[in-house]
Design a protein around this motif. Structure first.
Motif, PDB file in Angstrom:
ATOM      1  N   MET A  77       6.739   7.715  -2.306  1.00  0.00           N
ATOM      2  CA  MET A  77       7.911   8.441  -1.685  1.00  0.00           C
ATOM      3  C   MET A  77       8.972   7.691  -1.901  1.00  0.00           C
ATOM      4  O   MET A  77       9.931   8.247  -2.168  1.00  0.00           O
ATOM      5  CB  MET A  77       7.678   8.338  -0.141  1.00  0.00           C
ATOM      6  CG  MET A  77       6.285   9.110   0.535  1.00  0.00           C
ATOM      7  SD  MET A  77       6.058   9.139   2.170  1.00  0.00           S
ATOM      8  CE  MET A  77       7.618   9.949   2.667  1.00  0.00           C
ATOM      9  N   SER A  78       9.129   6.246  -1.817  1.00  0.00           N
ATOM     10  CA  SER A  78      10.440   5.698  -2.453  1.00  0.00           C
ATOM     11  C   SER A  78      10.627   6.118  -3.934  1.00  0.00           C
ATOM     12  O   SER A  78      11.868   6.060  -4.028  1.00  0.00           O
ATOM     13  CB  SER A  78      10.437   4.075  -2.226  1.00  0.00           C
ATOM     14  OG  SER A  78      11.338   3.414  -2.546  1.00  0.00           O
ATOM     15  N   PHE A  79       9.408   5.939  -4.738  1.00  0.00           N
ATOM     16  CA  PHE A  79       9.801   6.102  -6.295  1.00  0.00           C
ATOM     17  C   PHE A  79      10.379   7.871  -6.369  1.00  0.00           C
ATOM     18  O   PHE A  79      11.260   7.860  -7.207  1.00  0.00           O
ATOM     19  CB  PHE A  79       8.585   6.195  -6.944  1.00  0.00           C
ATOM     20  CG  PHE A  79       8.730   6.289  -8.588  1.00  0.00           C
ATOM     21  CD1 PHE A  79       8.916   5.591  -9.252  1.00  0.00           C
ATOM     22  CD2 PHE A  79       8.479   7.518  -8.916  1.00  0.00           C
ATOM     23  CE1 PHE A  79       8.993   5.741 -10.426  1.00  0.00           C
ATOM     24  CE2 PHE A  79       8.470   8.015 -10.297  1.00  0.00           C
ATOM     25  CZ  PHE A  79       8.852   6.921 -11.064  1.00  0.00           C
ATOM     26  N   ALA A  80       9.728   8.658  -5.776  1.00  0.00           N
ATOM     27  CA  ALA A  80      10.202  10.120  -5.824  1.00  0.00           C
ATOM     28  C   ALA A  80      11.602  10.427  -5.392  1.00  0.00           C
ATOM     29  O   ALA A  80      12.545  10.836  -6.067  1.00  0.00           O
ATOM     30  CB  ALA A  80       9.367  10.891  -5.000  1.00  0.00           C
ATOM     31  N   SER A  81      12.022   9.570  -4.401  1.00  0.00           N
ATOM     32  CA  SER A  81      13.540   9.697  -3.666  1.00  0.00           C
ATOM     33  C   SER A  81      14.401   9.178  -4.792  1.00  0.00           C
ATOM     34  O   SER A  81      15.477   9.633  -4.963  1.00  0.00           O
ATOM     35  CB  SER A  81      13.455   9.165  -2.423  1.00  0.00           C
ATOM     36  OG  SER A  81      14.721   8.906  -1.885  1.00  0.00           O
ATOM     37  N   ILE A 104      12.040  -1.755  -5.139  1.00  0.00           N
ATOM     38  CA  ILE A 104      11.585  -1.609  -3.904  1.00  0.00           C
ATOM     39  C   ILE A 104      10.109  -0.833  -4.180  1.00  0.00           C
ATOM     40  O   ILE A 104       9.135  -1.246  -3.683  1.00  0.00           O
ATOM     41  CB  ILE A 104      12.425  -1.002  -2.996  1.00  0.00           C
ATOM     42  CG1 ILE A 104      13.582  -1.802  -2.677  1.00  0.00           C
ATOM     43  CG2 ILE A 104      11.599  -0.624  -1.622  1.00  0.00           C
ATOM     44  CD1 ILE A 104      14.440  -1.336  -1.734  1.00  0.00           C
ATOM     45  N   PRO A 105      10.060   0.356  -4.693  1.00  0.00           N
ATOM     46  CA  PRO A 105       8.706   0.907  -4.981  1.00  0.00           C
ATOM     47  C   PRO A 105       7.914   0.208  -5.862  1.00  0.00           C
ATOM     48  O   PRO A 105       6.836   0.327  -5.585  1.00  0.00           O
ATOM     49  CB  PRO A 105       9.325   2.112  -5.609  1.00  0.00           C
ATOM     50  CG  PRO A 105      10.435   2.080  -6.064  1.00  0.00           C
ATOM     51  CD  PRO A 105      11.192   1.292  -5.152  1.00  0.00           C
ATOM     52  N   LEU A 106       8.349  -0.500  -6.700  1.00  0.00           N
ATOM     53  CA  LEU A 106       7.637  -1.382  -7.778  1.00  0.00           C
ATOM     54  C   LEU A 106       6.995  -2.534  -6.743  1.00  0.00           C
ATOM     55  O   LEU A 106       5.728  -2.717  -7.032  1.00  0.00           O
ATOM     56  CB  LEU A 106       8.089  -1.703  -8.698  1.00  0.00           C
ATOM     57  CG  LEU A 106       8.529  -0.958  -9.964  1.00  0.00           C
ATOM     58  CD1 LEU A 106       9.394  -1.577 -11.101  1.00  0.00           C
ATOM     59  CD2 LEU A 106       7.409  -0.545 -10.629  1.00  0.00           C
ATOM     60  N   ILE A 107       7.706  -3.236  -5.957  1.00  0.00           N
ATOM     61  CA  ILE A 107       6.981  -4.164  -5.045  1.00  0.00           C
ATOM     62  C   ILE A 107       6.057  -3.722  -3.941  1.00  0.00           C
ATOM     63  O   ILE A 107       4.995  -4.321  -3.844  1.00  0.00           O
ATOM     64  CB  ILE A 107       8.184  -4.827  -4.332  1.00  0.00           C
ATOM     65  CG1 ILE A 107       9.013  -5.677  -5.143  1.00  0.00           C
ATOM     66  CG2 ILE A 107       7.857  -5.897  -3.205  1.00  0.00           C
ATOM     67  CD1 ILE A 107      10.467  -6.304  -4.452  1.00  0.00           C
ATOM     68  N   MET A 108       6.301  -2.564  -3.506  1.00  0.00           N
ATOM     69  CA  MET A 108       5.477  -1.871  -2.523  1.00  0.00           C
ATOM     70  C   MET A 108       4.378  -1.579  -3.414  1.00  0.00           C
ATOM     71  O   MET A 108       3.040  -1.528  -2.686  1.00  0.00           O
ATOM     72  CB  MET A 108       6.062  -0.697  -1.815  1.00  0.00           C
ATOM     73  CG  MET A 108       7.148  -1.024  -1.044  1.00  0.00           C
ATOM     74  SD  MET A 108       7.905   0.466  -0.235  1.00  0.00           S
ATOM     75  CE  MET A 108       6.666   0.923   0.918  1.00  0.00           C
ATOM     76  N   PHE A 109       4.183  -0.950  -4.399  1.00  0.00           N
ATOM     77  CA  PHE A 109       2.996  -0.559  -5.298  1.00  0.00           C
ATOM     78  C   PHE A 109       2.197  -1.735  -5.424  1.00  0.00           C
ATOM     79  O   PHE A 109       1.122  -1.843  -5.639  1.00  0.00           O
ATOM     80  CB  PHE A 109       3.450   0.069  -6.533  1.00  0.00           C
ATOM     81  CG  PHE A 109       2.446   0.461  -7.450  1.00  0.00           C
ATOM     82  CD1 PHE A 109       1.639   1.751  -6.969  1.00  0.00           C
ATOM     83  CD2 PHE A 109       1.916  -0.326  -8.523  1.00  0.00           C
ATOM     84  CE1 PHE A 109       0.576   2.101  -7.907  1.00  0.00           C
ATOM     85  CE2 PHE A 109       0.901   0.200  -9.105  1.00  0.00           C
ATOM     86  CZ  PHE A 109       0.309   1.433  -8.922  1.00  0.00           C
ATOM     87  N   SER A 110       2.943  -2.969  -6.153  1.00  0.00           N
ATOM     88  CA  SER A 110       2.071  -4.179  -6.361  1.00  0.00           C
ATOM     89  C   SER A 110       1.455  -4.662  -4.900  1.00  0.00           C
ATOM     90  O   SER A 110       0.487  -5.328  -5.005  1.00  0.00           O
ATOM     91  CB  SER A 110       3.248  -5.214  -6.716  1.00  0.00           C
ATOM     92  OG  SER A 110       3.887  -4.757  -8.036  1.00  0.00           O
TER      93      SER A 110
END
Length: 734
Positions: free
Chosen positions: A633-637, A23-29
């Motif tokens: 935020m998602s990556f940190a969580s 999920i954080p990878l998709i949001m970052f992309s």
């Protein structure tokens, strides 16, 4: 083998890590794609950037920036490319014109972009020295032939307070708007000015210079910036009852008078369309004349242009729906002889009224406006011999619940009714009555009674009405007045080939004394409107005509009935008359055509709204940073949760405390301890052993509790309710 296993474990660990952080990878992309590709396309270089100056610079600063480029070009130190030269020159000319600069600064409207595209095509491949300047010329228009109703911010609220719907055209300014684009400006017609919405709606125009009102009527981007999706000029409408921008409707179609008229009349005013017919579809089979109700007047409008009906014509079709049906015919010269022979129409535009069978059409030639058309509709809405129906009984004075056409002061009046099923016999007798009305005028002439006759006087005083009744559709009403052995030949469904129309006259009479007494004696209460009267207020006496079909004989019979009814003291008989059955169902627009149209295209409209909403939000510069922040935020969580899980796992994998009893649990712990005592040959007395065991267990619990304070909980930590220490037998201790 160990290496393969280690490699597989590493691969599995990598896959699980990627899955956890998907999920954080998709949001970052998405954030990177938005910032790198979407934002630059949504916010291209503006004309200020082309000149190398800050946004909203003054006209003087724009001129100074252009002079710097011009000095380099004239000195020969720099030779610009044609495309770059055109961009710089276009930005200079656009931003030095006060009106163009105002529109560009406030609404980002590049109103000369089409002219610029034409210039680029014209000078493609030409050196900049061969380009003729200036590139742009202000469009000129002559507004003298137009009646502008310009609305400003000061009078906008007073315009909205009116009950009529409102159509507003937003335009840039007179010099930049072509005359054909002033769609709602009134054009000169004879000695007066008019618009295509005359009589049905208010119209107005808003100039873009009124920034406050123009911003109020504009659409808003997610950032709050006003914009015009379809450019200018554009149209917005306030439907009836709408007084805010939340309920206004925006026009998104073709900018033509015909298209705007149809949109406003259908979507905003909720008016019916009037279809076009050819000469074949007008008569044959299921054509207009065949489908129209026999009691309605047929109104045929001949047009040369083929444009849709104007709103006031469609409003008239709605208002006179109970009396008339309207149709359009496209005039073609090759069909002129046919229309002349059929309706005596010489040319278009023209209007034809078709009334009773056998009656000569009423034809009007020439252009017409709203007030004139309403007048002729009011004059011709009834047939020569009108039909007695639920919507016309009161108007004709043929209802015992009402009054005569002469007014409330007339106590005695008459109604001559021709009843029968739709047939040739009925049409023939209708022609007889029509001849009485048309040839006799006021029932006088060489072969007819003189004006001094009672029938002529009664008709002149509006105490006498002629009408016809559909005996099949109004069978209960027909049987009520014609109650005889042969009434089935006139009333109700057709049983055989016999159709015998019958003529009868009804005398209505009111008693003023009884009416006053009834009003005075009526108790006052909230339920009075819901209590029906037992009888009609007017008495009725019926007389049937049994004579020949000679018109003079019919007139004499009518005159004699009126004379007796006015002079003789006839019985005052009141009863309850059956209700007339409505012939037509409610038209589609009375059932809410607007909601029907919305439901029929609801899915398509919703999908389009969703697509437009997504497209509008793509230009929001806040989306990229929001996606980036969300991905971080998602990556940190996820990282924090995985770190805590790894720590707990490592602690749970550490060696247990010295005693195996802690791991095995409370019950297993006691068994292991007893076995330990047995293996070391400890022989003590049973009582002393139990006491010592209890003390050691208490001490051990305290030690284990302090050591396992940070260990993960287990289902064996709690001692079962039915657990006890099993004593060792003597045989075991030996």
């Amino acid at each position: 083998m160990a290496r393969v296993s280690s490699g597989g474990a590493a691969s599995s660990s990598m896959a699980s890590t990627l899955k956890a952080y998907s999920i954080p990878l998709i949001m970052f992309s998405a954030a990177m794609f938005f910032q790198i590709f979407v934002i630059p396309n949504s916010f291209p270089l503006n004309h200020y950037d082309v000149l190398g100056i800050k946004t909203y610079s003054t006209v003087e600063e724009v001129a100074q920036a252009y002079e710097k480029f011009s000095s380099k070009w004239n000195s020969g130190t720099e030779v610009p490319e044609t495309n770059n030269f055109l961009k710089i020159r276009y930005a200079y000319e656009l931003l030095t014109d006060p009106l163009w600069k105002r529109d560009y600064d406030i609404f980002v409207i590049d109103e000369q972009i089409s002219a610029f595209e034409n210039v680029k095509k014209k000078y493609s491949g030409v050196s900049f020295s061969g380009i003729n300047l200036p590139l742009l010329n202000a469009a000129s228009s002559d507004p003298e032939d137009y009646a502008f109703n310009v609305i400003t911010s000061n009078d906008f609220h007073s315009v909205l307070e009116k009950t009529e719907p409102l159509l507003i055209q937003r335009y840039i300014h007179l010099e930049a708007t072509a005359p054909d684009n002033f769609l709602i400006a009134g054009k000169e017609l004879g000695k007066g000015r008019t618009t295509f919405l005359e009589g049905v709606a208010n119209t107005g125009m808003v100039e873009l210079g009124d920034a406050r009102l123009a911003t109020y009527l504009a659409e808003k981007k997610p950032t709050g910036q006003p914009f015009f999706r379809n450019g200018l000029p554009s149209l917005v409408a306030f439907p009836p009852g709408c007084r805010t921008s939340d309920c206004l409707v925006r026009y998104e179609g073709e900018l033509s008078v015909d298209a705007v008229t149809d949109w406003f009349a259908t979507a905003i005013l909720n008016l019916p369309r009037i279809p076009y017919y050819s000469k074949e579809s007008l008569k044959l089979g299921q054509g207009f004349l065949a489908k129209s109700s026999p009691w309605k007047v047929k109104v045929i409008v001949f047009s040369r242009t083929g444009q849709r009906a104007t709103p006031f014509l469609r409003q008239a079709a709605k208002n006179y729906w109970a009396h008339a049906s309207l149709a359009f015919i496209l005039w073609q010269e090759e069909d002129s002889s046919f229309w002349w022979n059929t309706f005596e129409v010489e040319s278009a535009p023209a209007i034809v009224f078709l009334k009773d069978p056998g009656v000569k059409p009423v034809v009007y030639h020439g252009f017409f406006n709203n007030s004139w058309f309403i007048n002729i509709m009011e004059q011709n809405k009834q047939q020569e011999l009108p039909q007695l129906r639920s919507v016309t009984s009161m108007e004709l004075g043929c209802d015992a619940r009402g009054y005569s056409r002469a007014g409330y002061d007339t106590m005695t009046w008459y109604c001559v009714i021709l009843a029968g099923r739709q047939s040739l016999e009925l049409n023939k007798m209708r022609e007889w009555v029509q001849e009485i009305l048309s040839n006799a005028g006021e029932l006088n002439g060489a072969d007819y009674p003189q004006p001094s006759e009672p029938s002529a006087i009664a008709r002149k005083d509006k105490r006498l009405t002629f009408t016809w009744l559909d005996g099949e559709a109004q069978k209960q009403y027909c049987f009520f007045y014609i109650h005889s052995e042969d009434s089935y030949d006139t009333c109700g469904p057709r049983r055989d080939v016999a159709d015998v129309p019958q003529l009868f006259i009804v005398r209505y009479k009111r008693n003023a004394t009884l009416d006053n007494l009834k009003v005075e004696s009526r108790p006052k209460g909230i339920w009075n409107p819901f209590q029906e009267e037992d009888v009609d207020p007017a008495s009725q006496l019926v007389a049937r005509y049994n004579g020949s079909g000679e018109i003079p004989e019919i007139i004499k019979w009518i005159s004699q009935i009126i004379k007796d009814g006015d002079s003789r003291d006839l019985p005052f008989f009141r009863t309850k008359t059956p209700q007339l059955v409505p012939e037509d169902g409610d038209p589609i627009w009375s059932k809410g055509a607007k909601s029907i149209l919305h439901s029929s295209k609801g899915l398509k409209h919703r999908i389009r709204s969703i697509i437009i909403g997504i497209y509008d939000h793509l230009g929001d510069p806040r989306i990229g940073p929001m996606l980036l922040l969300g991905s971080l935020m998602s990556f940190a969580s996820i990282w924090l949760k995985r770190s805590q899980a790894t720590t707990h796992q490592s602690q749970s994998d550490q060696p247990s405390q010295p005693s195996n009893m802690v791991v095995l649990g409370k019950m297993e712990e006691r068994w292991c301890y007893s076995f330990h005592l047995f293996s070391n040959n400890i022989h003590i007395d049973d009582k002393e052993k139990r006491v010592e065991d209890q003390k050691s267990q208490r001490n051990r619990r305290k030690t284990v509790s302090s050591q396992d304070r940070h260990r993960p909980t287990s289902i064996t930590d709690m001692e079962p309710k039915d657990a006890y220490q099993m004593p060792l037998s003597d045989s075991d201790s030996d």
